[in-house]
Design an enzyme around this catalytic site. Structure first.
Site, PDB file in Angstrom:
ATOM      1  N   HIS A 161       0.854  -1.199   0.000  1.00  0.00           N
ATOM      2  CA  HIS A 161       0.000   0.000   0.000  1.00  0.00           C
ATOM      3  C   HIS A 161       0.878   1.232   0.000  1.00  0.00           C
ATOM      4  O   HIS A 161       1.821   1.338   0.801  1.00  0.00           O
ATOM      5  CB  HIS A 161      -0.906   0.013   1.237  1.00  0.00           C
ATOM      6  N   CYS A 203      -0.662   1.753  -5.075  1.00  0.00           N
ATOM      7  CA  CYS A 203      -1.355   2.985  -5.450  1.00  0.00           C
ATOM      8  C   CYS A 203      -0.339   4.120  -5.643  1.00  0.00           C
ATOM      9  O   CYS A 203       0.621   4.229  -4.883  1.00  0.00           O
ATOM     10  CB  CYS A 203      -2.371   3.369  -4.375  1.00  0.00           C
TER      11      CYS A 203
END
Length: 397
Positions: A161, A203
């Site tokens: 992440h 991301c």
């Protein structure tokens, strides 16, 4: 005027002949870049920065790449695997001791043949940076070190992440884009790599390589700034997503590659489309000095084991085969034999007989004339003689 025109023509022809034969300018012997990698060994650093059951897909991502580079020849001794390792034996896992990246559980990525180098709380920012820069104390195991050199090509894959210029480690800390950029620069200064292929699936992944400034680094990311990296599919029996889209399509392509494949990097990047990934992957080539269509996939995913021989004047083998002047002992014996033969038969004496005990390198310099210089002297002689002959003919008229 005819005389000067003739001489000028001869000079032009001579120059053309020299340029055609000179090894520096000859096309057949040119040392200009041809896209071939000069590395002698391959390494892979594969990192899942997440933990907890709902991040199952991140562990599947990294184990999928681990399986691929092993299949293409990189041994475990040259792979550094970092992951939380809390999925296979998680109480929620309906298939204990396994990790899958597909819906029908056709391929177990975990099995009994993986070698995890850093697991659980060993997966930290500090350990990752120390791994890259090789800043360990004397007691750190060699099996957990990245033992690369200036001839190593390194494939570095990160998944987890992230956000704008940062990547989370274990939901406890973050590494920034600047941290990785500076670590790569230390690697460059310490001659710890030949080329690096940096791949990241998270991301806003493209922001993680925007500050790189060291040479010979090729980078690719799964998503642009303010974009997410999406999972590909879920397994209803397992209950979570089992792989990310970016990694899925990379693996789908790499499964068709074999150890001796000549497929180039640009073909892999062609599959990273918006339709496939659902985001805008980024490719950074400004620091990479080879063309993508001339760079083989196996330059990073495969395993090259070439040998580069270093000649040192102080090692045992060199000392045992050379005398104090640096001349090879077997050459000295041959020269002595030639001297004897020359004395008896009347043939030309050896260089040693002419120059006595002078340095071997100086003898070679005095005797040997480069092929280029020889050609120049021969051509100039031809030109001068031809010119004199022509002048003589004109004067006879």
């Amino acid at each position: 005027m005819k005389v000067f025109s003739f001489i000028w023509s001869l000079l032009l022809v001579s120059v053309c002949l020299v340029q055609a034969d000179d090894p520096v300018t000859s096309e057949s012997d040119s040392s200009s870049f041809n896209g071939t990698s000069t590395h002698t060994n391959n390494w892979a650093v594969l990192v899942s920065t997440s933990r907890f059951w709902f991040n199952y897909r991140h562990m599947a991502n990294v184990l999928s790449l681990y399986r691929t580079v092993k299949r293409l020849g990189i041994p475990d001794s040259q792979i550094i695997l970092m992951l939380s390792d809390d999925i296979a034996c998680n109480p929620r896992n309906a298939f204990p001791g396994t990790v899958f990246n597909n819906m029908d559980q056709a391929l177990d990525l975990y099995g009994d043949s993986i070698e995890v180098d850093y697991r659980g709380y060993e997966v930290t920012v500090e350990n990752f940076v120390r791994l890259l820069t090789d800043r360990w104390d004397a007691n750190h195991p060699r099996s957990k070190r990245l033992l690369t050199d200036e001839n190593s090509n390194i494939f570095i894959y990160l998944t987890g992440h992230g956000g704008n210029e940062f990547l989370k480690f274990q939901d406890a800390e973050e590494i920034s884009a600047y941290d990785i950029a500076h670590a790569f620069e230390q690697m460059h200064e310490k001659k710890r790599y030949n080329e690096i292929f940096f791949m990241i699936d998270t991301c806003q992944a493209n922001t993680m390589f925007k500050h790189f400034y060291s040479p010979n680094i090729l980078s690719v990311g799964s998503s642009a700034i303010d974009e997410s990296s999406y999972s590909h599919h879920s397994d209803m029996d397992i209950g979570v997503a089992v792989i990310d889209r970016f990694t899925y399509y990379a693996l789908d392509f790499l499964e068709k590659i074999h150890k001796n494949s000549k497929v180039t990097m640009d073909k892999l990047f062609d599959v990273f489309t918006f339709d496939n990934v659902h985001s805008n992957p980024g490719i950074e080539t400004s620091l990479f000095n080879r063309k993508l269509n001339e760079t083989l996939l196996t330059d990073f995913f495969g395993n090259v084991q070439n040998v580069q021989v270093d000649v040192k004047n102080d090692d045992i083998l060199y000392v045992s085969n050379h005398d104090s002047n640096g001349a090879r002992k077997d050459k000295v014996v041959e020269e002595q034999q030639e001297e004897g033969a020359g004395t008896i038969s009347g043939t030309s004496p050896s260089p040693k007989a002419i120059f006595g005990d002078s340095d071997a390198e100086e003898r070679r310099t005095l005797i040997d004339i480069s092929s280029f210089q020889t050609k120049i002297i021969s051509l100039v002689t031809v030109v001068v003689l031809s010119a004199l002959w022509f002048i003589g003919k004109e004067m006879d008229k």
